[in-house]
Design an enzyme around this catalytic site. Structure first.
Site, PDB file in Angstrom:
ATOM      1  N   ASP A  10       0.965  -1.370  -0.058  1.00  0.00           N
ATOM      2  CA  ASP A  10      -0.046  -0.071  -0.042  1.00  0.00           C
ATOM      3  C   ASP A  10       1.009   1.269  -0.037  1.00  0.00           C
ATOM      4  O   ASP A  10       2.176   1.312   0.202  1.00  0.00           O
ATOM      5  CB  ASP A  10      -0.986   0.092   1.333  1.00  0.00           C
ATOM      6  CG  ASP A  10      -1.865   1.163   1.109  1.00  0.00           C
ATOM      7  OD1 ASP A  10      -2.417   1.806   0.228  1.00  0.00           O
ATOM      8  OD2 ASP A  10      -2.069   1.840   2.455  1.00  0.00           O
ATOM      9  N   SER A  11       0.369   2.399  -0.210  1.00  0.00           N
ATOM     10  CA  SER A  11       0.987   3.582  -0.292  1.00  0.00           C
ATOM     11  C   SER A  11       1.658   3.943   1.149  1.00  0.00           C
ATOM     12  O   SER A  11       2.552   4.372   1.338  1.00  0.00           O
ATOM     13  CB  SER A  11       0.317   4.732  -0.634  1.00  0.00           C
ATOM     14  OG  SER A  11      -1.048   4.686   0.072  1.00  0.00           O
ATOM     15  N   CYS A  73      -3.810  -1.103  -2.084  1.00  0.00           N
ATOM     16  CA  CYS A  73      -4.276   0.097  -2.323  1.00  0.00           C
ATOM     17  C   CYS A  73      -5.050   0.520  -3.398  1.00  0.00           C
ATOM     18  O   CYS A  73      -4.711   0.042  -4.477  1.00  0.00           O
ATOM     19  CB  CYS A  73      -2.903   1.062  -2.697  1.00  0.00           C
ATOM     20  SG  CYS A  73      -3.228   2.740  -3.105  1.00  0.00           S
ATOM     21  N   GLU A 152      -6.212   9.375   9.649  1.00  0.00           N
ATOM     22  CA  GLU A 152      -4.718   9.368  10.369  1.00  0.00           C
ATOM     23  C   GLU A 152      -4.791  10.185  11.623  1.00  0.00           C
ATOM     24  O   GLU A 152      -3.584   9.952  12.229  1.00  0.00           O
ATOM     25  CB  GLU A 152      -3.688   9.864   9.053  1.00  0.00           C
ATOM     26  CG  GLU A 152      -3.781   8.859   7.712  1.00  0.00           C
ATOM     27  CD  GLU A 152      -2.509   8.488   7.365  1.00  0.00           C
ATOM     28  OE1 GLU A 152      -1.725   9.417   7.433  1.00  0.00           O
ATOM     29  OE2 GLU A 152      -2.382   7.479   6.562  1.00  0.00           O
ATOM     30  N   CYS A 184     -11.223   2.969  -0.749  1.00  0.00           N
ATOM     31  CA  CYS A 184      -9.896   3.444  -0.218  1.00  0.00           C
ATOM     32  C   CYS A 184      -9.723   2.744   1.115  1.00  0.00           C
ATOM     33  O   CYS A 184     -10.429   2.506   1.814  1.00  0.00           O
ATOM     34  CB  CYS A 184     -10.270   4.879  -0.160  1.00  0.00           C
ATOM     35  SG  CYS A 184      -8.629   5.641   0.834  1.00  0.00           S
ATOM     36  N   HIS A 186      -8.333   3.365   3.743  1.00  0.00           N
ATOM     37  CA  HIS A 186      -8.749   4.136   4.958  1.00  0.00           C
ATOM     38  C   HIS A 186     -10.175   4.053   5.553  1.00  0.00           C
ATOM     39  O   HIS A 186     -10.388   4.179   6.655  1.00  0.00           O
ATOM     40  CB  HIS A 186      -8.171   5.515   5.093  1.00  0.00           C
ATOM     41  CG  HIS A 186      -6.580   5.669   5.167  1.00  0.00           C
ATOM     42  ND1 HIS A 186      -6.031   5.100   4.136  1.00  0.00           N
ATOM     43  CD2 HIS A 186      -5.805   6.432   5.793  1.00  0.00           C
ATOM     44  CE1 HIS A 186      -4.730   5.498   4.551  1.00  0.00           C
ATOM     45  NE2 HIS A 186      -4.632   6.249   5.502  1.00  0.00           N
TER      46      HIS A 186
HETATM   47  N1  DGL Z   1      -3.969   3.822   0.054  1.00  0.00           N
HETATM   48  C1  DGL Z   1      -4.859   4.977  -0.578  1.00  0.00           C
HETATM   49  C2  DGL Z   1      -5.892   4.139  -1.504  1.00  0.00           C
HETATM   50  O1  DGL Z   1      -6.340   3.212  -1.060  1.00  0.00           O
HETATM   51  C3  DGL Z   1      -5.058   5.829   0.224  1.00  0.00           C
HETATM   52  C4  DGL Z   1      -4.137   6.783   0.927  1.00  0.00           C
HETATM   53  C5  DGL Z   1      -3.228   7.628  -0.299  1.00  0.00           C
HETATM   54  O2  DGL Z   1      -3.618   8.375  -0.953  1.00  0.00           O
HETATM   55  O3  DGL Z   1      -2.267   7.124  -0.465  1.00  0.00           O
HETATM   56  O4  DGL Z   1      -6.292   4.641  -2.350  1.00  0.00           O
END
Ligand code: DGL
Length: 264
Positions: A10-11, A73, A152, A184, A186
């Site tokens: 993931d990011s 992600c 976050e 997403c 989060h």
């Molecule tokens: N992990 C990203 C997503 O699911 C969210 C956080 C980011 O923008 O890096 O799209």
């Protein structure tokens, strides 16, 4: 049978929502988690950048000898999955299809909402997939960029959350969707307030669906870990791991060892 680990990337730490579901459904599997914390957020970056970062993430996971990769992600899954599947031989699972398939099975009105980062929504990844499967389906999408920083910061209720919910989700009341995909990593942490804001809407948490898909791929490709022991998880990040460990608690509801910082 295959005892190598499952790779998840993931990011940042949002993908831990996916890791949590995979761990609970596949407790015997070993997992290597890679969070590209130095370069997040991905959600407002261009396709070519997301492809570059995602490719580098998988190259890192391959060095850890993973047997399968889960692109946790949503932004990477939306913009880079096709490319990644073309260049790597290993099975790669994205998060779009699993959540979208669930929406197709539960939306009676055939009116589905999708929320995600700006890049995910602009890519129309969910929309194209859903409309390919059901031409008559109405899809309503909305980018919700403020949800990631809210999560976050550990904010899940209170006036700021209520205001942001109203800002982004009022439109779904008007469009009368009966299913909403949390597109997403989060957003599952905001599932409760979202569900109470959109009372007559079923909220779809793709993380659970992705875990089921991962199990299916492992079984069909004969890649399950045979051992009868609990699996272990290792964590890697590209920035300092201190805040990752602190926030991981929020996502996983368990304490993890400090992740190792690596360069890709
Ligand atoms: N992990 C990203 C997503 O699911 C969210 C956080 C980011 O923008 O890096 O799209």
């Amino acid at each position: 049978m295959n005892s190598k680990p499952i790779g998840i990337f993931d990011s940042g730490l949002g993908g831990l929502t996916v890791l949590k579901e995979i761990k609970s459904l596949l407790p015997k599997e070993n997992i290597v988690y890679f969070g590209d914390t130095a370069r997040l957020p991905y959600g407002n970056k261009s396709k070519s950048t997301i492809i570059k970062f995602s490719t580098e993430s998988i190259l890192f996971l391959l060095k850890e000898r993973v047997k399968l990769v889960v692109v946790a992600c949503n932004t990477s899954s939306s913009l880079a999955l096709g490319h990644l599947k073309n260049i790597f031989k290993i099975p790669i699972i994205g998060v779009i299809e699993a959540g979208a398939d669930k929406a197709l099975t539960i939306s009676k009105k055939r009116r589905v909402g999708v929320i995600g980062t700006r890049s995910t929504i602009e890519s129309k990844s969910y929309q194209s997939y859903l409309r390919r499967k059901d031409k008559g389906l109405k899809v309503f999408s909305k980018a919700c960029p403020l949800f990631v920083p809210l999560v976050e910061e550990g904010l899940r209720n209170g006036p700021l959350v209520r205001k942001t919910l109203s800002l982004y989700l009022d439109t779904f009341k008007k469009s009368k969707v009966d299913a909403l995909i949390l597109g997403c990593t989060h957003y599952p942490l905001l599932k409760k307030p979202i569900a109470s804001f959109l009372k007559n809407t079923i909220i779809i948490d793709s993380a659970k669906e992705v875990a089921k898909k991962t199990r299916e791929v492992l079984i069909n490709s004969n890649l399950e870990r045979g051992a009868n022991r609990k699996g272990l998880a290792k964590y890697f990040v590209t920035d300092d791991g201190k805040s990752f460990s602190q926030l991981a608690n929020l996502f996983l509801k368990e304490t993890i060892n400090k992740p190792r910082r690596v360069n890709v």
